[in-house]
Design an enzyme around this catalytic site. Structure first.
Site, mmCIF file in Angstrom:
data_model
loop_
_atom_site.group_PDB
_atom_site.id
_atom_site.type_symbol
_atom_site.label_atom_id
_atom_site.label_comp_id
_atom_site.label_asym_id
_atom_site.label_seq_id
_atom_site.Cartn_x
_atom_site.Cartn_y
_atom_site.Cartn_z
ATOM 1 N N HIS A 120 1.064 -1.039 0.012
ATOM 2 C CA HIS A 120 -0.076 0.166 0.092
ATOM 3 C C HIS A 120 1.039 1.281 0.079
ATOM 4 O O HIS A 120 2.056 1.321 0.727
ATOM 5 C CB HIS A 120 -0.996 0.028 1.396
ATOM 6 N N ASP A 197 2.926 -5.211 7.858
ATOM 7 C CA ASP A 197 1.560 -4.013 7.651
ATOM 8 C C ASP A 197 0.493 -5.147 8.065
ATOM 9 O O ASP A 197 0.191 -6.165 7.390
ATOM 10 C CB ASP A 197 1.463 -3.840 6.292
ATOM 11 N N GLN A 200 -4.558 -5.345 7.074
ATOM 12 C CA GLN A 200 -5.722 -6.363 5.961
ATOM 13 C C GLN A 200 -5.521 -7.952 6.974
ATOM 14 O O GLN A 200 -6.284 -8.681 6.506
ATOM 15 C CB GLN A 200 -5.365 -6.467 5.064
ATOM 16 N N LYS A 223 -10.336 -0.654 10.257
ATOM 17 C CA LYS A 223 -10.538 -2.054 9.315
ATOM 18 C C LYS A 223 -11.059 -3.325 10.240
ATOM 19 O O LYS A 223 -11.059 -4.258 9.911
ATOM 20 C CB LYS A 223 -9.282 -2.197 8.478
ATOM 21 N N CYS A 363 -4.367 2.043 -3.933
ATOM 22 C CA CYS A 363 -3.329 2.426 -3.252
ATOM 23 C C CYS A 363 -2.281 1.554 -3.406
ATOM 24 O O CYS A 363 -1.155 1.652 -2.573
ATOM 25 C CB CYS A 363 -3.560 2.991 -1.696
HETATM 26 C C1 LIG Z 1 -2.654 -2.809 3.344
HETATM 27 C C2 LIG Z 1 -2.861 -1.560 3.901
HETATM 28 N N1 LIG Z 1 -1.877 -1.074 4.544
HETATM 29 C C3 LIG Z 1 -2.091 0.140 5.102
HETATM 30 C C4 LIG Z 1 -3.453 0.862 4.556
HETATM 31 C C5 LIG Z 1 -3.469 2.362 5.407
HETATM 32 O O1 LIG Z 1 -4.618 2.371 6.429
HETATM 33 P P1 LIG Z 1 -5.268 3.875 6.490
HETATM 34 O O2 LIG Z 1 -5.679 4.502 5.564
HETATM 35 O O3 LIG Z 1 -6.092 3.271 7.652
HETATM 36 O O4 LIG Z 1 -3.820 4.768 7.421
HETATM 37 C C6 LIG Z 1 -4.509 0.326 4.147
HETATM 38 C C7 LIG Z 1 -5.640 0.933 4.035
HETATM 39 O O5 LIG Z 1 -6.286 0.695 2.911
HETATM 40 C C8 LIG Z 1 -3.999 -0.965 3.832
HETATM 41 O O6 LIG Z 1 -5.210 -1.693 3.189
#
Ligand SMILES: Cc1ncc(COP(=O)(O)O)c(C=O)c1O
Length: 408
Positions: A120, A197, A200, A223, A363
């Site tokens: 991301h 990370d 998810q 999430k 993203c």
């Molecule tokens: C795998 C992953 N990492 C990081 C993020 C970033 O999360 P946030 O927008 O809540 O900071 C997301 C959000 O879609 C994500 O799917």
């Protein structure tokens, strides 16, 4: 919608064109159970004070609520100490905190930072900034045709020069579950630290930071049934201790003099200013809710649903599903394309059927470029979805393809 949960999630009762919505966008954000909504309301009706700063009872109660949330997160991911749990605004802020505090101070010229092509943007752009500022090299592990990171690829990119490996446990764009425990073991053998990370993964499966041996793990509260406005940075104590604060101001200090300041202990050193206590309270309740169901049960249930969806979608020759073929290697994300229909059109048409999905690059622009596509449509499930939602998704795919048939 899983009937057992219909009463718990008010938004899922919403209708579109006479039909209850099929919410299939939980990878973007999850719906919130009444228990969480009530906990926040309760907090404002009965407590609401600025924690850490008052001697009176309400402030003490607010402090306790905030501390309890931290302890709840600690237990949930099996961290050793609650001082290793830092609350942030979101997952993005947590990545930036590690990159700006650890990366900018412990990465030197010629060092290598290794990430996957499927990261991301929030676990990618901060490392570009560190690499650029420090003269380090940002290296990518590339996915194979099934969206997986092979052992060969991992071992060819992580070398003695690698100082940081930052990788997602479950890809938000492909659904792939990456072998983070094995990656961490290999990275550690080369002297690198590992940032996982968990945005998810943590909402969908049991994640134990000590088992996978992550040096840092990042969570997005929203999430995971919790409100927006709260994220978590877990970090091993010895690493957090040596990192300088990123933000300066109230609460993160011990003594302040005209020309210098000594900083508070962990975790407060990284939590400058008034914090989002209501979101922490919501997060705490969300974890209770998930624990009551059991993370193993959630994971098993989601696997069944994904398997059901893949069976149906793979039968449609005009649908391309991205990511691993085997359901064991997948989380709850299904990225796909319908032949001859742009993913954005897909999402807009699905909306008229009350089927909520997402379309775009998720993203993950470098990943899309690497795969030679602009965008995908993405359906993502959570514990409150059921086979009927999947049937609605498949029906929407069939109808959409049919609608475009006159242009073929
Ligand atoms: C795998 C992953 N990492 C990081 C993020 C970033 O999360 P946030 O927008 O809540 O900071 C997301 C959000 O879609 C994500 O799917």
């Amino acid at each position: 919608m899983n009937r057992d949960y219909l009463k718990d999630f008010p938004t899922l009762n919403r209708e579109k064109n006479g039909k209850r919505i099929a919410y299939l966008d939980s990878a973007a954000t999850t719906q919130k159970p009444i228990a969480v909504i009530e906990a926040i309301k309760d907090y404002y009706e009965k407590i609401n004070a600025n924690p850490h700063r008052g001697a009176y009872e309400l402030s003490v109660l607010a402090t306790e609520a905030y501390d309890e949330a931290r302890e709840k997160v600690r237990k949930f991911i099996n961290a050793e100490g609650s001082e290793e749990i830092i609350f942030t605004k979101n997952a993005t802020e947590a990545f930036n905190l590690v990159a700006m505090s650890y990366g900018m101070n412990f990465i030197n010229e010629g060092d290598e930072i290794v990430i996957s092509i499927a990261e991301h943007h929030s676990n990618l752009i901060p490392w570009q900034q560190v690499a650029r500022a420090k003269g380090a090299i940002l290296k990518y592990m590339y996915t194979n045709e099934n969206g997986e990171l092979t052992e060969e690829e991992i071992k060819s990119k992580i070398t003695d020069k690698t100082k940081i490996v930052a990788v997602t446990q479950v890809s938000n764009a492909l659904g792939t579950i990456n072998p983070v425990k094995e990656i961490a073991e290999y990275a550690h053998s080369k002297g690198a630290i590992v940032i996982v990370d968990g945005a998810q993964s943590v909402p969908h499966m049991k994640v134990d930071v000590r088992d996978i041996n992550a040096d840092f793990l990042i969570i997005a509260g929203h999430k995971l049934l919790a409100p927006m406005g709260i994220g978590v940075l877990y970090g091993k104590k010895d690493l957090l201790e040596k990192m300088p604060p990123l933000m300066f101001g109230g609460d993160m200090v011990e003594y302040v003099y005209e020309q210098e300041t000594t900083f508070n202990v962990l975790p407060y050193k990284f939590e400058a200013g008034t914090q989002n206590v209501e979101a922490a309270v919501g997060l705490s309740k969300a974890i209770d809710y998930l624990n009551e169901i059991g993370m193993e049960n959630i994971e098993k249930y989601e696997k069944e649903l994904v398997s059901y969806a893949l069976d149906k979608m793979n039968k449609l020759e005009y649908v391309k599903v991205y990511g691993p073929k085997e359901v064991e290697k997948r989380g709850g994300v299904i990225s796909f394309q319908i032949e001859g229909v742009h993913p954005h059109d897909v999402a807009s048409i699905f909306d008229t059927f009350g089927v909520c999905i997402r379309a775009g690059n998720h993203c993950a622009q470098p990943l899309m470029r690497y795969m030679g596509i602009n965008a995908t449509s993405r359906a993502s499930i959570y514990l409150y979805n059921d086979k009927e939602d999947v049937d609605r998704l498949v029906e929407a795919i069939e109808k959409t393809y049919e609608m475009f048939s006159k242009w073929r």
